[in-house]
Design an enzyme around this catalytic site. Structure first.
Site, PDB file in Angstrom:
ATOM      1  N   GLY A   1      49.502  57.949   3.622  1.00 38.72           N
ATOM      2  CA  GLY A   1      50.178  56.706   3.292  1.00 38.72           C
ATOM      3  C   GLY A   1      51.322  56.875   2.311  1.00 38.72           C
TER       4      GLY A   1
ATOM      5  N   LEU B   1      54.332  55.660   2.851  1.00 34.24           N
ATOM      6  CA  LEU B   1      55.196  56.238   3.882  1.00 34.24           C
ATOM      7  C   LEU B   1      56.651  56.374   3.458  1.00 34.24           C
ATOM      8  CD1 LEU B   1      53.751  54.361   7.016  1.00 34.24           C
ATOM      9  CD2 LEU B   1      53.044  56.556   6.024  1.00 34.24           C
TER      10      LEU B   1
ATOM     11  N   GLY C   1      59.940  61.057   6.116  1.00 36.43           N
ATOM     12  CA  GLY C   1      59.240  62.198   6.719  1.00 36.43           C
ATOM     13  C   GLY C   1      58.162  61.711   7.670  1.00 36.43           C
ATOM     14  N   HIS C   2      57.374  60.734   7.199  1.00 36.16           N
ATOM     15  CA  HIS C   2      56.317  60.177   8.058  1.00 36.16           C
ATOM     16  C   HIS C   2      56.929  59.438   9.254  1.00 36.16           C
ATOM     17  CE1 HIS C   2      54.432  60.032   3.907  1.00 36.16           C
ATOM     18  NE2 HIS C   2      53.584  60.790   4.552  1.00 36.16           N
TER      19      HIS C   2
ATOM     20  N   LYS D   1      56.325  70.306   8.834  1.00 35.05           N
ATOM     21  CA  LYS D   1      56.443  71.699   8.397  1.00 35.05           C
ATOM     22  C   LYS D   1      56.574  71.804   6.887  1.00 35.05           C
ATOM     23  CE  LYS D   1      58.535  73.568  12.599  1.00 35.05           C
ATOM     24  NZ  LYS D   1      59.703  74.269  13.136  1.00 35.05           N
TER      25      LYS D   1
END
Ligand SMILES: Nc1ncnc2c1ncn2[C@@H]1O[C@H](COP(=O)(O)OP(=O)(O)OP(=O)(O)O)[C@@H](O)[C@H]1O
Ligand SMILES: CC(C)(CO)[C@@H](O)C(=O)[O-]
Ligand code: BAL
Length: 277
Positions: free
Chosen positions: A31, A33, A36-37, A148
């Site tokens: 969470g 957010l 990236g999310h 990544k």
């Protein structure tokens, strides 16, 4: 988009997708957010019939003196962001829902979990592999999306899926950065103003080290990073990727991975590249 908090409700919601043999994308998160999310979720939306994002700060991957309590949380904001990018179900269970039993079966991950982040966070990856396995069992995704930025986590999850024959495809997603190069992270909110200005120098120094990889020297690299960031290096390592072994002349793909302590936060970053490129 539906916000669901129980496993039973989630599986009821997914039942028609299982029956129709539809593809299910899973985006596991803790969470708070950020972009990236969002990129992970966008990739999942593009590639699956339905997307579940989990939003759960998993206590079993935090050590006793870590930031479990302080970890930033804002479910309402997360729900808005997840909805905007096309997530169908935001799964936000309680700790009791995920861990109703004590003293059962837990994981002991192998040597690759004890180096890099695992060295300063003992047991961290056992907790990560535990919750990821539970999420895979609960959601039964076709594809699962991981960034990544958490490259060691990604490598260990690939090993988990391989070693336990899990019927899921892992989809790795490139690191999303701020304009100045700092890797986006929920924990960036803990940086002071000065630290925020200096933090992008971590990535900049990693890039310089990459350019001079033939003469990589760990002690010098620590000095370079600390001089540029004014933080304290937890580790800087050059390893083969994704197997996380010492580099041999046969390795083509390597990772240059670092973790850096500031006053209230520990940042991680890495570059994965092919030697000779
Ligand atoms: N900047 C980023 N680029 C790509 N993927 C990311 C990025 N930040 C997080 N992710 C991925 O999002 C997923 C959920 O991560 P998580 O919720 O822990 O966010 P986070 O920002 O990494 O948090 P923190 O850095 O505070 O641990 C993980 O697969 C993680 O690798
Ligand atoms: C994969 C994960 C959601 C498991 O809690 C977490 O480690 C994360 O956010 O990277
Ligand atoms: N993104 C990794 C989760 C953690 O730091 O616990």
């Amino acid at each position: 988009m539906k916000v669901i908090t129980t496993i039973q409700e989630l599986q009821k919601e997914l039942a028609p997708y299982y029956l129709a043999n539809h593809t299910i994308g899973l985006v596991p998160t803790m969470g708070y957010l950020h972009e990236g999310h969002q990129i992970l979720a966008k990739a999942a939306v593009a590639e699956n019939d339905v997307v579940v994002m989990s939003d759960f700060v998993n206590p079993t991957q935090f050590g006793p003196n870590e930031d479990y309590e302080a970890y930033p949380r804002d479910l309402e904001r997360d729900a808005r962001i997840a909805d905007e990018v096309g997530v169908a179900i935001l799964f936000a269970p309680s700790v009791e829902e995920m861990y109703p039993h004590q003293g059962g079966v837990t994981f002991e991950a192998g040597p690759a979990s004890k180096i890099l982040c695992g060295a300063s966070r003992p047991g961290h990856f056992n907790g990560v592999l535990q919750i990821v396995t539970k999420l895979f069992q609960i959601v039964r995704p076709t594809n699962a999306y991981f960034g990544k930025k958490d490259a060691q986590q990604l490598a260990l999850i690939e090993m988990l899926v391989r070693d336990y024959n899990m019927p899921v495809t892992i989809r790795p997603i490139a690191i999303v950065r701020e304009e100045d190069g700092l890797a986006k992270s929920s924990r960036n909110v803990f940086l002071s103003e000065t630290e925020r200005q200096l933090a992008p120098n971590l990535y900049e120094t990693l890039q310089v080290l990459q350019q001079n990889i033939a003469s990589f020297n760990q002690k010098k690299a620590i000095e370079q990073i600390e001089a540029a960031t004014k933080g304290r290096v937890d580790y800087i390592e050059l390893l083969s990727y994704p197997d996380l072994q010492p580099v041999t002349s046969e390795d083509t793909q390597v990772i240059l991975a670092a973790a850096l302590y500031y006053e209230n936060v520990r940042l991680i970053d890495n570059i994965i590249f092919k030697v000779g490129e």
